[in-house]
Structure formats: C-alpha cells, structure tokens
Design a protein around this motif. Structure first.
Motif, mmCIF file in Angstrom:
data_model
loop_
_atom_site.group_PDB
_atom_site.id
_atom_site.type_symbol
_atom_site.label_atom_id
_atom_site.label_comp_id
_atom_site.label_asym_id
_atom_site.label_seq_id
_atom_site.Cartn_x
_atom_site.Cartn_y
_atom_site.Cartn_z
ATOM 1 N N ARG A 111 0.834 -1.196 0.000
ATOM 2 C CA ARG A 111 0.000 0.000 0.000
ATOM 3 C C ARG A 111 0.871 1.250 0.000
ATOM 4 O O ARG A 111 1.904 1.292 0.659
ATOM 5 C CB ARG A 111 -0.904 0.017 1.234
ATOM 6 C CG ARG A 111 -1.972 -1.065 1.230
ATOM 7 C CD ARG A 111 -2.957 -0.838 2.357
ATOM 8 N NE ARG A 111 -3.989 -1.854 2.375
ATOM 9 C CZ ARG A 111 -5.067 -1.832 1.602
ATOM 10 N NH1 ARG A 111 -5.239 -0.837 0.760
ATOM 11 N NH2 ARG A 111 -5.971 -2.780 1.679
ATOM 12 N N GLY A 112 0.416 2.245 -0.763
ATOM 13 C CA GLY A 112 1.099 3.523 -0.762
ATOM 14 C C GLY A 112 2.504 3.485 -1.322
ATOM 15 O O GLY A 112 3.282 4.407 -1.129
ATOM 16 N N SER A 608 2.546 0.263 4.910
ATOM 17 C CA SER A 608 2.538 -0.203 3.517
ATOM 18 C C SER A 608 2.372 -1.711 3.426
ATOM 19 O O SER A 608 1.876 -2.235 2.433
ATOM 20 C CB SER A 608 3.836 0.213 2.824
ATOM 21 O OG SER A 608 3.944 1.611 2.749
ATOM 22 N N ASP A 630 -10.480 -1.734 10.423
ATOM 23 C CA ASP A 630 -9.850 -0.706 9.603
ATOM 24 C C ASP A 630 -9.427 -1.351 8.290
ATOM 25 O O ASP A 630 -8.392 -2.017 8.205
ATOM 26 C CB ASP A 630 -8.647 -0.115 10.336
ATOM 27 C CG ASP A 630 -8.005 1.040 9.566
ATOM 28 O OD1 ASP A 630 -8.536 1.415 8.502
ATOM 29 O OD2 ASP A 630 -6.972 1.565 10.034
ATOM 30 N N PRO A 632 -8.695 -0.189 4.535
ATOM 31 C CA PRO A 632 -8.555 0.955 3.623
ATOM 32 C C PRO A 632 -9.367 0.769 2.351
ATOM 33 O O PRO A 632 -9.451 -0.332 1.806
ATOM 34 C CB PRO A 632 -7.047 0.976 3.331
ATOM 35 C CG PRO A 632 -6.420 0.297 4.506
ATOM 36 C CD PRO A 632 -7.393 -0.756 4.919
ATOM 37 N N GLY A 634 -8.941 2.170 -0.780
ATOM 38 C CA GLY A 634 -8.187 2.043 -2.023
ATOM 39 C C GLY A 634 -6.840 1.388 -1.811
ATOM 40 O O GLY A 634 -6.355 1.252 -0.685
ATOM 41 N N ASP A 636 -3.942 2.515 -2.520
ATOM 42 C CA ASP A 636 -2.912 3.445 -2.056
ATOM 43 C C ASP A 636 -3.216 4.010 -0.675
ATOM 44 O O ASP A 636 -2.428 4.785 -0.134
ATOM 45 C CB ASP A 636 -2.762 4.596 -3.060
ATOM 46 C CG ASP A 636 -2.256 4.106 -4.408
ATOM 47 O OD1 ASP A 636 -1.548 3.083 -4.426
ATOM 48 O OD2 ASP A 636 -2.572 4.737 -5.433
ATOM 49 N N ASP A 637 -4.366 3.658 -0.111
ATOM 50 C CA ASP A 637 -4.718 4.131 1.228
ATOM 51 C C ASP A 637 -4.072 3.244 2.282
ATOM 52 O O ASP A 637 -3.839 2.054 2.058
ATOM 53 C CB ASP A 637 -6.234 4.131 1.406
ATOM 54 C CG ASP A 637 -6.928 5.063 0.423
ATOM 55 O OD1 ASP A 637 -6.331 6.099 0.089
ATOM 56 O OD2 ASP A 637 -8.043 4.733 -0.020
ATOM 57 N N LEU A 638 -3.800 3.827 3.439
ATOM 58 C CA LEU A 638 -3.134 3.109 4.526
ATOM 59 C C LEU A 638 -4.069 2.974 5.723
ATOM 60 O O LEU A 638 -4.997 3.769 5.911
ATOM 61 C CB LEU A 638 -1.870 3.864 4.960
ATOM 62 C CG LEU A 638 -0.814 4.124 3.881
ATOM 63 C CD1 LEU A 638 0.291 5.016 4.437
ATOM 64 C CD2 LEU A 638 -0.232 2.824 3.364
ATOM 65 N N GLN A 640 -5.010 3.325 9.663
ATOM 66 C CA GLN A 640 -4.728 4.471 10.533
ATOM 67 C C GLN A 640 -3.578 4.186 11.491
ATOM 68 O O GLN A 640 -2.697 5.006 11.696
ATOM 69 C CB GLN A 640 -5.983 4.848 11.307
ATOM 70 C CG GLN A 640 -7.135 5.314 10.420
ATOM 71 C CD GLN A 640 -8.384 5.598 11.209
ATOM 72 O OE1 GLN A 640 -8.322 5.899 12.410
ATOM 73 N NE2 GLN A 640 -9.532 5.496 10.569
#
Length: 672
Positions: A111-112, A608, A630, A632, A634, A636-638, A640
């Motif tokens: 991610r990200g 990530s 939790d 995410p 998308g 690319d979203d992480l 929290q």
C-alpha cells in the motif's frame, strides 16, 4: 456443532453414467464439528429480529447472519447437512477448479508504494503464495466433483437451482456428472458467458467464453424473468424509424401466412392480404383502432405495406437469452477488484441471483474465492453461506463483506427517502437479510493448507519430479518413489503401515521409496530398520527417510519467520487506546529479495505492508468479535494505526489482529 455425525447421502440415479478409475458412490460421510473463530457485527444485528416476513432463523444453533466456513468444502457440506440445512438452500453457484493446468497465484502490491514494491507472483519461487493449483489427474478430478455434487443435491430445496461455471477443459465431463446426479431432466439451460475480448496472441481459435450449466433439483423451480436494456447497436439497427416528435419505433409485419375468409382475410385500406396468400394478424376493426392511435406505419414508397409500430419506450428491454456477451470478467469499479486470481464479475453473479432466488433465500457458494457470491447476496437481501479451503480466500471475503455491511449500516441510519406505506421504490435495493456474519472452521485446515504448500516447496527444494496422476505417491527422485508425510505430525508406524498396504496392491512395483517428513517417532525408526533388514540385496521397496529438520543436505528448508508487531494497548479513562508502533513481515521482505535494513530504508511506513487491522475489545481467547475494523478503501490508502474504543468498566482482554498484504496475520493480546 461439537459432535461428529454420520450423514447419509442419496445415490445418484440419473443417466448417462460417466465411468472413471476409482469411481465410488458417496453413501455416508462423517460430519465434523465447526469451531466459531470470528464475528463481525457492527450493528448488533445478531441479537435482533428481522422485521420482514422473508427473514427466518438459521437451522440448528447458528446465530443469524452470513456464514463463512474455512475448510474442505466436502466436510463443510456434510457439516451443513448434519446441522439442519438439508433441503434448505435455494440457490447454489459454484466456480470449481477447471482442471486447466494453471497455477493461480495471488498478486499483491504494498500500500502507498506504487511502482516501488510490487509483489508479482507470475514467476514464483520458493515461498510464493499459490492460492491453489488447478492441476488434477483426470480420475481424481471427476471423483472430487462427483462427491461434492452429491452433497450439493442434498442441500438444495425442491425448487432450488445450481449454476456450475466451467470452461472447455471439463464442461463435457461436468455435464455428464450433473445429468447423473440431478437426472437429465434437471438441465434448464447451458449459458455461454463471453468473459473477455479476443486477443491477437492466440495460436488457434481465441477462447473467450466460459460455460455455465444451469440445473434445477425439481420440476418446479424459482425463476424470475429478467429483462436487459437494448444495446445501442441493436436499437440503431431495429428501432430505425422515428415519428415527427422523434419517438423511435420498429415496424413489424401486420400479416401472417395463410388465406382466411373472416374479417382478417378482407382487404383493408386498399391492401388485400390474399394477394400474398396471407391474412391480417388482427381483425379489420382492430386495424382501424390501431391506426386511430397512430400505431400504423404507412410506407412512403410504392409497393410497401402498412406495418405495426412498436415503440422503443414501450419496451423494458430484451428477454435474457443463453448467450451473455454484455458482462465482462470484473467491473471497472475499483471497490470491486480484489486482485484474487479467479475473481468473477459482480454483474454476472447478480444476474444469476436475481433470476433464481428471492429476497431472504439462502445462496451458497462452496468455492467462495474472492467472495463475489456472498457480496452480491448481501447486497440483494439474500442470506448467504460461503466456504473455501484457502485461508487467503476467507480473509479476502471477510474484508469485502465488512466493507459492504458497513455501507449498509450507514445507509440504514439515513432518513428513508421516496417510500410510501413501507413500500420500496423500484430503483431501491431490497433490505439486507442480515447486517453481520460469523466465521467458522470445520476441522483445523490451517495445518492442511500449510501441508499443501509445503509439498510444492519441498518437492522443488529436494528436486522431486511431481507425479500428479498418482493418488498416493507425490513424485519421483531419480528412480525412487517419493511420499511426503503430512507435516502436522512426525513419521509414525501408522504412516508406515499405510505405505505397506499401498505396496501390497502394487505387486509389480520394484522401486525403492523415499519418505520426506518433519521428525520421526522412535517406533517408526525401529519399523524401518526391520523392514529394510528383510529387504536384502534382491528385494525391492527399500525405504529411506529425509527428515527435513536434521538431514545434513536439506536441513534448514522448513524455516518460516512469522510477522511481528509492536502494539501499545492501554486504558485511558473510559477509552481503550491502541497504537501500532511497528510491523514487519519477513515473508514480504524475502519476496522482494531485500535485506530488512534496506527494506526499512526504502519503505519507511510500516503501514505499507498491512492489508487491514481488526480489534476485539472483549476477547475471550476463542472467538474474535470484531469491534473495530480498519479496511482501507483504495490500494494506495493506509490503515490508521492508532485507534480509540469505548472501555468496559471491568478489566478486559483486548486483541489486535493485523493481516499483511500476503494474508499472514499476527494477534497481539493485552489485558487492560
């Protein structure tokens, strides 16, 4: 649910009857207990009664809500039969392995970290995450499917249906199996689904479709006639006429074959159908009425005949046919994509669920994969049951269902718009049949999955040539036969007795044997010494052992560093605060072929690596009840990483479950 039972199965009586080596009926199967391992209930729905008449309690002791099972589907289906689900399931969709000879590998990306740390599974090596291997010996595959279809028939209601999706490799065999199990009268249609566009790299004809075999259990079956919108090219071709106001219509023939002497055979407005050896489809009076209401198209050119106007805006769409060329593999919406290798389109499953079930019905998919069937059933107000042997499939499905239910809970809290006297507008989806689900394990299949993956890895590491056509031996090492003992127990005399029984039914077999294991009991060592002593120089079937943890050549192969996390869990007044300070997945680092220090230097945010985080604020050590999730939205979203939850008055155990991008998980528990 805590006791093993024996479930009787009705024999198949249909024709034709396919024959294969090792075919055997399934008369009685053991029904193993199920262990409750996880609950997701964001609205407390499990303790509430559903306000609609369509809702009914689950059979047996199961709580309300969707049911997701981790285990071999043969054992899960038997378990359901033993616990009140016989004849209760309204619709079954399955997308079983196709026997296509393909290894389906889950592809993931951190991610990200777009473009920086993509984990591509196409050319996988040791440690690759194979979702399942779709390679079968033909006879084994047929027996595998035969047994499951027999169980499925027992679960279906009398008006229930099954849709089985397959491709050209096995469609002919699977249709014979379905004829045998459900009877040839059971088939209702063969659907051709164009799943992809044509490619230019094919060496023969482009194969762009799957086959969906549609069978019902009884003569009467649930059926909702669906209409689909006309495509633009169809409208342009057939609705090619326009009135002065621009209203589109097609012009249909007003005559039919054959001369008649009644009103429909008389001339009308100067047109005599007898000239064409025809008659009007309507009486003269009806034709006058149609013309009065501007429903007759009068030709402009000489020699043309009047025709009936059929307006585009008077039709709701085309009746669904058996060739589906308007639905592709996965919809373009990012929310639907899961990167699961065999994911199906929600639009495809939606069509099946809408056609062959009603609100509140039970929909089952025992090859759940990425969870599309459960996702669609949840969105369409059906109850659902899903199962899969692969743990990654269970995790993917669970995460997907959590997001859908969260959206439905949020929607349910909004003021209702456009509803009168409790009725739903036509464009509104039905109310959810449940706003929660539970996860269960039938047998302990974590070890079994590890064993299946370990066989692949061990064979590659040792140099074993796999022989998938052999039901007992896993392959050969040079001229020797190889058997890999399940890695969840050391080599025992019972394993050796099974080997001896196998060799007795192979009297011509003269090759020596290699057993691969993790550990060996002393009694097994004595057994082997006696066995080999009696073999002598002229006797075949000597047995040697490769013990992977101690063998000088292969030691160190079985080595797995689990994911680790540093988590702070504290009570702060009436709140519980959870802070994830660090997380590391050695498997991801190994897959990226990087040193840990280099990995942390390039990817400085531990988030990530994390796919999702779930927290249970009252963990009892057995069932994980998701109080906070939790996930995410998308790629690319992480997550929290820091969370607050309400704290109970008394001491409580808080469990934090963190799942990485490869599906490995760690559980951190603290009492606060």
């Amino acid at each position: 649910m805590s006791q093993t039972k024996q479930v009787k199965i009705t024999p198949a009586k249909g024709r034709p009857m396919l024959t294969w080596v090792g075919k055997r009926p399934l008369r009685v199967v053991p029904a193993l207990p199920a262990q409750h391992v996880e609950t997701y209930d964001p609205s407390g729905d499990l303790g509430k009664k559903k306000p609609t008449d369509a809702w009914a309690e689950w059979p047996g002791e199961y709580p309300k809500g969707g049911l997701l099972f981790h285990g071999d589907n043969k054992e899960v289906l038997a378990h359901l039969l033993a616990n009140g689900f016989r004849g209760k399931v309204n619709l079954i969709y399955i997308d079983p392995p196709f026997d296509s000879g393909a290894d389906y590998v889950r592809k993931v990306q951190l991610r990200g970290a777009k473009g920086l740390a993509k984990i591509d599974g196409e050319d996988y090596t040791l440690g690759e995450q194979v979702q399942y291997t779709d390679i079968w010996a033909n006879d084994n595959y047929l027996q595998f499917m035969f047994e499951r279809l027999l169980l499925i028939k027992e679960l279906l209601s009398e008006n229930g249906s099954i849709y089985l999706q397959c491709d050209w490799h096995k469609s002919h065999h699977l249709r014979c199996l379905l004829d045998e199990v459900f009877g040839p009268q059971g088939i209702k249609n063969e659907i051709i689904w164009k799943r992809t566009s044509a490619r230019s790299d094919s060496k023969t004809y482009n194969h762009i479709h799957d086959t969906i075999l549609f069978y019902s259990k009884g003569i009467e079956f649930t059926w909702n006639n669906l209409l689909i919108p006309h495509p633009k090219d169809y409208v342009d071709k057939y609705y090619c006429y326009r009135d002065e106001d621009g209203r589109r219509f097609m012009a249909l023939n007003l005559t039919a074959d054959g001369v008649r002497h009644g009103s429909s055979g008389k001339p009308w407005r100067g047109y005599d159908p007898n000239v064409l050896n025809n008659h009007w489809k309507y009486s003269i009076e009806k034709l006058d009425d149609l013309d009065k209401n501007n429903k007759i198209y009068w030709p402009d050119k000489e020699g043309g005949w009047p025709r009936l106007k059929k307006y585009l805006d008077e039709t709701e769409g085309r009746v669904l046919q058996s060739i589906w060329d308007d639905l592709f593999t996965v919809n373009s919406q990012a929310a639907e994509r899961t990167d699961y290798p065999t994911q199906k389109s929600e639009a495809l499953i939606t069509r099946i669920v809408q056609a062959s079930s009603n609100s509140g019905d039970i929909v089952l998919d025992c090859f759940i994969g990425s969870g599309t069937t459960a996702a669609v059933a949840q969105q369409l107000g059906r109850r659902w049951i899903g199962c899969d042997l692969n743990k990654g499939a269970i995790q993917t499905t669970s995460k997907r269902l959590q997001s859908i239910i969260d959206s439905q809970v949020e929607e349910a809290q909004k003021p209702k718009q456009g509803r009168l006297n409790g009725t739903e507008p036509d464009d509104q989806p039905p109310d959810p049949a449940q706003l929660a689900f539970t996860v269960w394990r039938v047998n302990d299949y974590d070890l079994q999955v590890q064993h299946n993956e370990a066989i692949n890895l061990a064979c590659e590491y040792i140099g074993v040539e796999r022989k998938r056509s052999d039901a007992y031996f896993d392959g050969t090492l040079g001229k020797k036969l190889v058997k890999i003992i399940p890695f969840n127990h050391p080599l025992s005399p019972l394993d050796l007795d099974e080997l001896q029984k196998e060799l007795k039914v192979r009297p011509e077999e003269d090759r020596n044997i290699v057993l691969v294991c993790l550990g060996m009991e002393l009694a097994a060592q004595s057994w082997l010494e006696d066995w080999n002593r009696h073999r002598g120089a002229d006797f075949p079937n000597k047995v040697e052992v490769i013990e992977l943890r101690t063998d000088p050549k292969y030691a160190g192969f079985i080595q797995h560093d689990p994911v680790t996390a540093k988590v702070s869990i504290q009570r702060d007044g009436d709140k519980i605060k959870v802070d994830i300070e660090d997380f590391i997945s050695p498997t991801i680092i190994k897959r990226l072929d990087m040193e840990q220090s280099l990995f942390k230097a390039k990817i400085t945010d531990w988030r990530s690596q994390v796919d999702c985080v779930m927290i249970d604020s009252g963990y009892d050590g057995q069932v994980f009840n998701v109080a906070l999730s939790d996930v995410p939205a998308g790629k690319d979203d992480l997550v929290q990483g820091a969370y607050e939850l309400p704290a109970p008055e008394n001491k409580t155990k808080v469990a934090v479950k963190i799942i990485d991008m490869l599906g490995e998980e760690v559980l951190v528990v603290a009492e606060v």
